[in-house]
Design an enzyme around this catalytic site. Structure first.
Site, PDB file in Angstrom:
ATOM      1  N   GLY A 238      36.915  33.222  43.401  1.00  0.00           N
ATOM      2  CA  GLY A 238      36.677  33.184  41.963  1.00  0.00           C
ATOM      3  C   GLY A 238      35.713  34.267  41.539  1.00  0.00           C
ATOM      4  N   ARG A 240      32.206  36.368  40.502  1.00  0.00           N
ATOM      5  CA  ARG A 240      30.951  36.691  41.163  1.00  0.00           C
ATOM      6  C   ARG A 240      29.863  35.696  40.777  1.00  0.00           C
ATOM      7  NH1 ARG A 240      28.499  42.788  41.099  1.00  0.00           N
ATOM      8  NH2 ARG A 240      26.463  42.367  42.031  1.00  0.00           N
ATOM      9  N   GLY A 242      30.231  32.579  39.734  1.00  0.00           N
ATOM     10  CA  GLY A 242      30.514  31.275  40.339  1.00  0.00           C
ATOM     11  C   GLY A 242      30.219  31.266  41.827  1.00  0.00           C
ATOM     12  N   GLU A 262      35.113  34.694  47.966  1.00  0.00           N
ATOM     13  CA  GLU A 262      35.719  35.973  47.629  1.00  0.00           C
ATOM     14  C   GLU A 262      35.519  36.135  46.142  1.00  0.00           C
ATOM     15  OE1 GLU A 262      39.998  36.380  48.428  1.00  0.00           O
ATOM     16  OE2 GLU A 262      39.804  37.804  46.777  1.00  0.00           O
ATOM     17  N   CYS A 297      42.931  40.171  43.071  1.00  0.00           N
ATOM     18  CA  CYS A 297      41.589  40.560  43.520  1.00  0.00           C
ATOM     19  C   CYS A 297      41.592  41.967  44.090  1.00  0.00           C
ATOM     20  CB  CYS A 297      41.060  39.565  44.544  1.00  0.00           C
ATOM     21  SG  CYS A 297      42.314  39.001  45.688  1.00  0.00           S
TER      22      CYS A 297
END
Lengths: 491, 491
Positions: A238, A240, A242, A262, A297
């Site tokens: 999710g 950065r 979080g 990640e 991502c």
């Protein structure tokens, strides 16, 4: 059937926390049913903790059958999933079917890796009873599961990095029970997948607590989960913000635990001299930029080229290919809002190359540009804009290009296009320290699920640059090596 | 020659911080020379950072030669080290020579492991250009060094876990420059060892910044080092409080980094029914308890037995063997003070079995006892007393023994004595989750330096239960896997 309630092992949760409905991002309509946040993680974690000793002792062969059985039940739900994922995320049927295939492939890859025992990485030292000055004992060591694992679902991979995605599959593979936090944006998808997993638990006679899934709107329940003393590791995909919040909770525990988050990356592509003009390359680049409406991502958020002809060829090539691009519905409202905010930030800090008007809930490829000095001077230009937006950084020479490489934060990937030269070597030497995966004359999207893959990278790409979230090494994350000393019956 | 100043790469530090002298723990006398704390870590870290790209590109063969050359220079300093270590720590000459041999063996073990390239753990997936629906690219992945590493020296292993001990050697082996914080209690030893390492750096033509060593009294400089953005990982051996402080600093950084801290353990030994009476076992137990005046991280601080005959045989056996024990000088004043405090705590909470008066600066084996219920109810009884003190926990039956096992914190080791029974299996299943190494009918002290060793364990035994500080897997701690995708010249 989607009931709207959590799974606490084989039982349904009681809800009692905040209720909500998923929304169709294409229409804004609420989707049935109502989902009920659980009030506490305790029952699910207790259930996982109780299952650990039994599940960790299940044979590798039986766990492999369990993973394959999950894949079978998942495939049986494909029609329902294509529909529900589409409603909750606007992902088209082909993409959902592709992601489904990948999710099942991951389960089967892990099943194979545990069937042959290679995940244990056994090491053995023979005894030397006659050694002087003292005998050497027999020593054997192997990897063992850490214990109950918490997994947070990804918004952008509702199957492959969600309820039974790579994190859950790799944890289950090595003998760790899992408690999943469903993603609020695709709770119905989570419900269908969880039902498939539970069916496999029952069919294979696995301990009840091996798999639970919690619904929870907001961050409260997830924070509770990471702080719970019986949870031994965390998987997360999710934002950065979080991911860092979970890292901080985990690090502040009485017993800190590993977090595999990640988070964020801009996946730079470096174009060496003369490498920006090829038509096939430009077609590939545009496909990589726009695939999944930029919501991967590994989406390339940074294109680094040399000033002059190279810049011209790149901008002309992108303009020609992107001028008639159509907007696409983004995964959910929150993602679109962040995207719109990121695009507005870029508008202020960089110049326009290809622009499309922002339409509500929809993303369309934006291309900005700035020079290397501007980029290096302003960290706001290094921040990921999740969605279809990319920044061209124009370098006056190769030294400026190296400076850009050195100035980068940690990345999932870094790509280089062009001929192999001395300069390539210097660039690679820098990028090796910045990214988990280097791509030569290719594009970072399309993560191959195979043994050599590294889907990871230094912070802030991930919380733990030593790990990979894809491929069999992903299993290592949820294990620790244990050593047995002495002649014995035990190993 | 011991100058009293830090090494900043190949230069001497300027000092300027607090000055101090080492003390002979046997006499309390100050030892020459005066040592000068550095005021900042910046120069040493900058030097390490500058060396990283060059050092990480040095061939495996050349790094192996470098490690072996360090061992050669270290051996050449043996006479000086036996004397200085003795003065600073009261460790006897034979122990120092043994630790010297182990330190050199570690260097040579890592040298061998890098010579054959096995540390890289290379993985390769061949390209499948004809694969449908899309071709598979060639993918290769290997381990790569993390970057500059900070190493904190241990009080109880002035050679094997200090300046060029296991942490430094494993970091250098994989291509990471190291900045060492010398231990304040044996700074002269550190000076001699650092000189040997610097001589090897020069002889092998390694980049200057590959090794620095800082003197610093107090915790200020060490905290600075862990917080420095260019430091990529930390190795530490010491107290739980010290290790946790470094973990917290590392976790709060803008980019958190891994900390490998070996901290505290009570290394329980479980005696199954009938296993406490054997004379050879009791002799071995006493040797393990008293070796190094109890100042080993694997010292058995907890003996778990059954009430009745087993307890009687154990206490009688220990009383007979320990009643005339002689006190020994402990490593330094601070360790003795903590020991005295720990013994006073045990006096309040448990009953005496074997007691010796506390003489200033000296430790002598203390044995206490309590029942399982008392132990489980009071966490103060679970805390390590570093030095010669152990606690017998008496269990009314095997279930109570299992409850004690379940109630333990993370440990470096757990040992079991007796016959293999169903009960052994149940006990092992619990202890596997608690300790890094299980020992069957043996003792935890005497850590074998070999491939299968795990010298690690769940928190608070270490900060990271996935790692080992001994054996070739110790190198993994300072590496990350990097993947190269695409046909290329580069790997």
């Amino acid at each position: 059937m989607i009931t709207g309630y959590s799974w606490i092992g084989g039982r349904r949760g009681a809800g009692g926390g905040e209720s909500w409905q998923a929304r169709n991002p294409a229409t804004g309509d609420c989707l049935e049913p109502i989902f009920h946040s659980e009030q506490s993680v305790d029952a699910a974690v207790a259930c996982a903790d109780a299952a650990f000793s039994e599940y960790s002792a299940v044979s590798d062969a039986s766990r492999a059958v369990f993973l394959r059985t999950i894949a079978t039940h998942l495939r049986a739900a494909e029609v329902a999933l294509v529909e529900r994922v589409g409603l909750e995320t606007a992902l088209p049927p082909d993409r959902v079917r592709g992601e489904m295939a990948r999710t099942c492939h991951q389960l089967e890859l892990f099943a194979s890796a545990i069937e042959d025992g290679s995940w244990r990485q056994r090491s053995e030292d023979a005894a030397e009873p006659g050694r002087q000055p003292q005998p050497k004992p027999r020593l054997v060591s192997e990897r063992r599961p850490l214990g109950p694992v918490a997994v947070f679902c990804a918004s952008n991979f509702p199957l492959a990095y969600s309820v039974i995605g790579g994190d859950t599959a790799s944890a289950l593979a090595v003998g760790c029970p899992v408690v999943v936090m469903a993603h609020w944006a695709h709770p119905g998808t989570a419900g269908i997948v969880a039902q498939a997993v539970r069916a496999a638990v029952d069919e294979c006679g696995m301990p009840e607590g091996v798999f639970s899934m919690l619904y929870g709107r907001g961050n409260e329940l997830g924070g509770q989960l990471v702080a719970h003393p019986a949870i031994r590791a965390v998987g997360f995909t999710g934002s950065r913000r979080g991911g860092r919040a979970l890292m901080d909770i985990a690090a502040a525990r009485a017993e800190p635990i590993p977090v595999y988050a990640e988070m964020s990356a801009i996946n730079p592509i470096f174009f060496q001299r003369g490498a920006t003009g090829d038509d096939a390359m430009l077609d590939g680049l545009v496909a990589s930029l726009t695939g999944g409406i930029g919501q991967f991502c590994t989406n390339p958020g940074l294109l680094v080229c040399l000033a002059g002809r190279d810049e011209e060829a790149l901008t002309d090539g992108l303009r020609a290919r992107l001028k008639d691009a159509e907007p696409g519905v983004m995964l959910h409202r929150g993602i679109w809002e962040n995207y719109a905010e990121g695009v507005a930030r870029m508008e202020k800090l960089a110049r326009d190359v290809v622009r499309h008007p922002l339409s509500d809930g929809r993303g369309c490829q934006q291309v900005f540009a700035c020079d290397a000095e501007t980029f290096l001077a302003d960290k706001a230009l290094h921040e990921e804009v999740f969605g279809p937006s990319t920044l061209i950084v124009v370098c006056r020479d190769e030294d400026a290009m190296l400076a850009v490489a050195r100035g980068l934060e940690g990345q999932l990937t870094a790509s280089i296009h062009g001929e192999a030269t001395d300069f390539s070597r210097r660039l690679v030497a820098v990028l090796e320290t910045k990214a988990g995966r280097l791509v030569w004359n290719g594009f970072p999207t399309g993560v191959e699920v195979c043994a050599s893959m590294v889907h990871g990278g230094p912070y802030p790409a991930t919380s733990d640059g030593r790990s990979t979230a894809v491929g069999p090494y992903a299993m290592d994350r949820f294990t620790r090596r244990v050593c047995w000393q002495g002649e014995g019956w035990w190993i």
